[in-house]
Scaffold this active site. Structure first.
Site, PDB file in Angstrom:
ATOM      1  N   ASP A   3      -6.589  -1.782   5.068  1.00  0.00           N
ATOM      2  CA  ASP A   3      -6.105  -2.779   4.109  1.00  0.00           C
ATOM      3  C   ASP A   3      -6.451  -4.204   4.538  1.00  0.00           C
ATOM      4  OD1 ASP A   3      -4.768  -0.978   2.289  1.00  0.00           O
ATOM      5  OD2 ASP A   3      -3.264  -0.691   3.844  1.00  0.00           O
ATOM      6  N   ASP A  27       0.877  -1.169   0.000  1.00  0.00           N
ATOM      7  CA  ASP A  27       0.000   0.000   0.000  1.00  0.00           C
ATOM      8  C   ASP A  27       0.919   1.225   0.000  1.00  0.00           C
ATOM      9  OD1 ASP A  27      -2.331   1.659   0.476  1.00  0.00           O
ATOM     10  OD2 ASP A  27      -1.551   1.864   2.515  1.00  0.00           O
ATOM     11  N   ASP A  85      -1.255  -0.827   6.392  1.00  0.00           N
ATOM     12  CA  ASP A  85      -1.238  -0.238   7.728  1.00  0.00           C
ATOM     13  C   ASP A  85      -2.113  -0.998   8.717  1.00  0.00           C
ATOM     14  OD1 ASP A  85      -3.800   0.475   7.056  1.00  0.00           O
ATOM     15  OD2 ASP A  85      -3.366   2.600   6.790  1.00  0.00           O
TER      16      ASP A  85
END
Length: 640
Positions: A541, A338, A537
């Site tokens: 996600d 991410d 994180d």
């Protein structure tokens, strides 16, 4: 009985209990050593022709040295209704005694007890990190009530209580600083040895050390729900969860033991009739086969290594939720990241301020920050933060202000009309012409541009960027060296994504990727690369982390990360991913060494026995020695 006598008796009882507690972890080793002393005594008595006394000494060696393993073997056999290696050892020792090989049978028990004690030591050593963690959390806290202080047990603390943490003390429970400023050692949580400076509104965690300033902390979690407790519970559950290799070995053990027993029964008779061996030799060789064919070393090849690796990771701020995830890490072919908060800091920072010729940069920044201070938008917060750090003047209050959702903000300051926001908000043509198209160049560098208009004229712009973490390039380069393909997933535009991807050194980027699309992209990556990890994180996600073969969360002290991922980095330190993969590779390499070595030893000893060149004492030493060696090899993983 007098009071003095009662007190003395109570003190004596307490001392005995403390002594027993200290001895308890070493009981197996003490029993093994005592068994060895009795074997030596039995051998000396036998040399002195005191046969009855010699047998008595050997019997005591059998009972004392073999009790722990015999108890374990019998209990597991009853519980699982499956024979195990401990039962093979018991049969072999009893069989040796039946044919008169008391010394050999006793030596078998002795070395088996020593290897068992060493295995227990390995387990205790691997749990030591958790035990030491548990000891770090203080039992008492200094609670503040109506200005007075009282010392209470941590279990009495409630959410909202105020506690005082003095320099040198450990924080007793999770909370938020309401008064004071200090540096805290958070090594117990993050594995990072450098202190972290914290002040009002910052979070503090149980078990961390307050180094140099008194702080008043408001409790935000009960003692049993702190991040510290969750870490302990997570590692404890990880150590009890078995890896696929361990599960396979345990299933294999049951079948293997039955096969060995069947072959041993066959060998008790077949060589006598087919090869002309004497009954004593036949039975003797069958007992040796029972010893050397036992898969003790094979069974001990995996669990000590897994536990040692999990403990090593916990010590360095890398938490594994089980052996399966640790084992899978070394098989990864690709890792998807991410962008926001993972590759980047997750917070935009001001990179450029451009002002129309003849105007004051400081005045523009002061007016813009004064207006933006009334907004909660991340870009506005970044501009205000930058202005406070660079300007000497205090912010002023606008006469009027209007937030235009999705575009920007409109305000009146000193009778002037101000607009701050997107190009379409201030006028695309004017914005494009300003500063010789500087905005296009900045956009190509992955920056977000905020335009400033005063009285219908564009007079400046502020560019911001979610800055790539300093350690990101190093982390990605380390992964590339390990042969892992790296991909960045982001919802940013293609231009911004390309700029961040280039700066981060990732192999590939997927732009304009909405959160709900990440799962689909991960499924495609799994089809292409088979084993894929996702790094995020740990909050937004979660679906992607669950879809990947291994989900890795950037922790930074958030207990949410502990719930969502398979591996948690307690500090947002990307290079630790490469460190975790290296630890996984080391563990799998050591397990392979252990398995190959133990199988080779078993095959060699079985062949030597059939050729009648192996005596029972050497069979015992070869078999149990290999078990001890694989455990010692596994212990290497405890080293940093």
């Amino acid at each position: 009985m007098s009071m003095e006598a009662k007190a003395l008796l109570k003190s004596s009882t307490a001392s005995e209990e403390n002594l027993l507690e200290k001895i308890k972890p070493h009981a197996e080793l003490i029993a093994a050593l005592l068994s060895g002393v009795l074997i030596l005594a039995g051998w000396l008595l036998d040399r002195s022709n005191m046969e009855a006394a010699s047998i008595a000494a050997y019997l005591l060696a059998f009972i004392i040295g073999g009790f722990a393993k015999a108890k374990e073997g019998i209990e597991e056999t009853i519980e699982n209704k499956e024979l195990n290696v401990e039962m093979l050892m018991i049969f072999a020792a009893i069989g040796s005694a039946i044919i008169g090989y008391w010394t050999e049978g006793a030596i078998l028990i002795f070395i088996f007890a020593v290897s068992g004690a060493l295995e227990t030591y390995t387990m205790n050593k691997s749990h030591k990190e958790i035990s030491s963690l548990m000891e770090l959390q203080p039992e008492e806290a200094l609670r503040i009530i109506d200005g007075s202080e009282e010392r209470v047990h941590v279990s009495e603390l409630e959410i909202g209580d105020l506690i005082l943490v003095k320099p040198g003390e450990r924080v007793p429970s999770d909370g938020t600083i309401v008064k004071g400023h200090s540096s805290l050692d958070e090594a117990a949580i993050t594995g990072e040895s450098l202190p972290v400076s914290k002040g009002a509104d910052d979070q503090v965690f149980a078990g961390t050390v307050n180094l140099n300033g008194s702080i008043t902390v408001e409790i935000t979690k009960p003692n049993n729900e702190t991040l510290f407790q969750k870490i302990i519970e997570l590692v404890q559950s990880a150590q009890s969860e078995k890896s696929p290799s361990q599960l396979f070995i345990e299933k294999f053990e049951g079948t293997y033991v039955k096969v060995v027993l069947a072959v041993v029964v066959l060998m008790m008779f077949a060589p006598h009739f087919l090869l002309g061996w004497s009954w004593t030799e036949t039975f003797y060789r069958a007992m040796i086969l029972l010893v050397v064919a036992s898969p003790c070393a094979l069974v001990a090849s995996i669990m000590p290594a897994t536990l040692s690796a999990i403990s090593n990771g916990a010590k360095h701020g890398i938490l594994f939720k089980g052996g399966v995830h640790l084992e899978n890490l070394s098989h990864l072919k690709a890792i998807a990241f991410d962008k926001t908060g993972t590759l980047t800091k997750g917070k935009p920072e001001v990179t450029d301020v451009i002002v129309k010729d003849g105007l004051s940069r400081e005045e523009l920044l002061l007016k813009v920050a004064s207006i933006e201070s009334h907004s909660n938008h991340p870009l506005a917060n970044a501009i205000v933060k930058y202005a406070k750090e660079t300007l000497s003047e205090s912010l002023i209050r606008p006469e009027s202000i209007e937030d235009v959702t999705g575009f920007g903000v409109k305000a009146k300051v000193d009778q002037d009309e101000w607009k701050i926001g997107k190009a379409s908000f201030v006028g695309k043509a004017e914005a494009k012409a300003f500063a010789e198209a500087a905005a296009d160049r900045m956009a190509s560098e992955g920056k977000t541009v905020v335009f400033v208009q005063k009285n219908e004229e564009v007079i400046g712009l502020v560019s911001l960027k979610d800055v790539v973490r300093e350690e990101t390039k190093q982390a990605i380069d380390l992964l590339k060296q390990q042969g892992i393909y790296t991909i960045m997933l982001t919802g940013d535009s293609q231009t911004t994504a390309a700029a961040i991807a280039s700066e981060s050194h990732v192999n590939e980027h997927i732009a304009e990727c909405l959160p709900e699309n990440k799962v689909e992209h991960l499924k495609k990556l799994k089809e292409k690369y088979s084993n894929v990890a996702m790094v995020g994180d740990g909050i937004n996600d979660a679906p992607a982390l669950a879809t990947a073969n291994v989900g890795i969360a950037m922790g930074e002290g958030t207990d949410v990360a502990l719930e969502t991922a398979d591996v948690v980095l307690m500090k947002n330190d990307l290079p630790k991913i490469a460190e975790a993969i290296e630890l996984s590779s080391r563990m799998n390499r050591i397990i392979k060494q252990n398995v190959i070595f133990s199988i080779t030893v078993i095959m060699f000893l079985i062949a030597s026995n059939f050729l009648q060149i192996l005596d029972l004492p050497y069979g015992v030493i070869g078999h149990e020695g290999s078990t001890i060696l694989v455990i010692l090899n596994s212990l290497r993983l405890l080293r940093s």
